[in-house]
Design a protein around this motif. Structure first.
Motif, PDB file in Angstrom:
ATOM      1  N   ASN A  17       0.704  -4.108   8.833  1.00 18.39           N
ATOM      2  CA  ASN A  17       1.379  -4.020   7.538  1.00 18.39           C
ATOM      3  C   ASN A  17       0.530  -4.637   6.432  1.00 18.39           C
ATOM      4  OD1 ASN A  17       3.586  -2.685   8.617  1.00 18.39           O
ATOM      5  ND2 ASN A  17       4.758  -4.561   8.932  1.00 18.39           N
ATOM      6  N   ASP A  18      -0.181  -5.712   6.760  1.00 24.50           N
ATOM      7  CA  ASP A  18      -1.076  -6.333   5.775  1.00 24.50           C
ATOM      8  C   ASP A  18      -2.187  -5.366   5.371  1.00 24.50           C
ATOM      9  OD1 ASP A  18       0.412  -8.662   5.990  1.00 24.50           O
ATOM     10  OD2 ASP A  18      -1.033  -9.664   7.313  1.00 24.50           O
ATOM     11  N   ALA A  21      -0.788  -2.684   3.136  1.00 23.95           N
ATOM     12  CA  ALA A  21      -0.584  -3.224   1.788  1.00 23.95           C
ATOM     13  C   ALA A  21      -1.918  -3.363   1.051  1.00 23.95           C
ATOM     14  CB  ALA A  21       0.127  -4.576   1.864  1.00 23.95           C
ATOM     15  N   LYS A  24      -2.889   0.065  -0.091  1.00 19.69           N
ATOM     16  CA  LYS A  24      -2.081   0.462  -1.251  1.00 19.69           C
ATOM     17  C   LYS A  24      -2.595  -0.214  -2.519  1.00 19.69           C
ATOM     18  CE  LYS A  24       1.330   2.606  -3.162  1.00 19.69           C
ATOM     19  NZ  LYS A  24       1.166   4.050  -3.373  1.00 19.69           N
ATOM     20  N   ALA A  25      -2.935  -1.487  -2.415  1.00 18.69           N
ATOM     21  CA  ALA A  25      -3.434  -2.226  -3.581  1.00 18.69           C
ATOM     22  C   ALA A  25      -4.782  -1.691  -4.064  1.00 18.69           C
ATOM     23  CB  ALA A  25      -3.541  -3.716  -3.253  1.00 18.69           C
ATOM     24  N   ALA A  48       1.497   4.535   3.622  1.00 19.15           N
ATOM     25  CA  ALA A  48       1.421   3.803   2.352  1.00 19.15           C
ATOM     26  C   ALA A  48       0.659   4.582   1.284  1.00 19.15           C
ATOM     27  CB  ALA A  48       0.756   2.443   2.572  1.00 19.15           C
ATOM     28  N   ARG A 114      -8.263 -10.401   4.872  1.00 18.22           N
ATOM     29  CA  ARG A 114      -8.039  -9.810   3.555  1.00 18.22           C
ATOM     30  C   ARG A 114      -8.959 -10.397   2.484  1.00 18.22           C
ATOM     31  NH1 ARG A 114      -2.858  -7.294   0.970  1.00 18.22           N
ATOM     32  NH2 ARG A 114      -3.709  -6.832  -1.076  1.00 18.22           N
TER      33      ARG A 114
END
Length: 126
Positions: A17-18, A21, A24-25, A48, A114
């Motif tokens: 999920n990270d 995300a 998506k960012a 996503a 990340r």
């Protein structure tokens, strides 16, 4: 016209999920890349960001890590983002280590979290 660079995306279960995300960012930037991903990770990224060019390979434990390793060895992957979960034991840990070894041997940029992926994307954008 030059071929687009290829980015490999992988994430351990607790980090999928990270990574979705993160994608998506950075969807606008990632749209300039050809993306290969292990099966479930690629599915999450596509959920996503349905507009991204994502090729889903096998799930990591079922050979997806090796498929990406082979693409690294043949020069078909230019960059690796692998969100690693350091707190969960992985039954296919040897495959993960082999993949990271190939990224080092073939000297491709590799981000394992990340914060590093953010820097890598910013650097590759310029």
């Amino acid at each position: 016209m030059a071929d687009r660079k290829c980015l490999a995306l992988i994430a351990h279960d607790q980090k999928k999920n990270d990574l979705a995300a993160f994608a998506k960012a950075h969807e606008a930037t990632l749209s300039g890349w050809k993306i290969v991903a292990t099966g479930t990770t690629g599915g999450r990224v596509l959920d996503a960001c349905p507009g991204l060019d994502v090729t889903r390979l096998k799930s990591g434990p079922l050979g997806g890590d090796q498929q990406i390793g082979a693409l690294i060895a043949t020069g078909d992957v230019d960059c690796l983002i692998f969100f690693v979960d350091p707190l969960t034991a992985m039954p296919h840990d040897v495959d993960v280590k082999a993949l990271m070894r190939l990224a080092i041997v073939y000297d491709i940029p590799m981000a394992l979290n990340r914060a590093t992926a953010e820097q890598l994307i910013d650097f590759r954008r310029t």
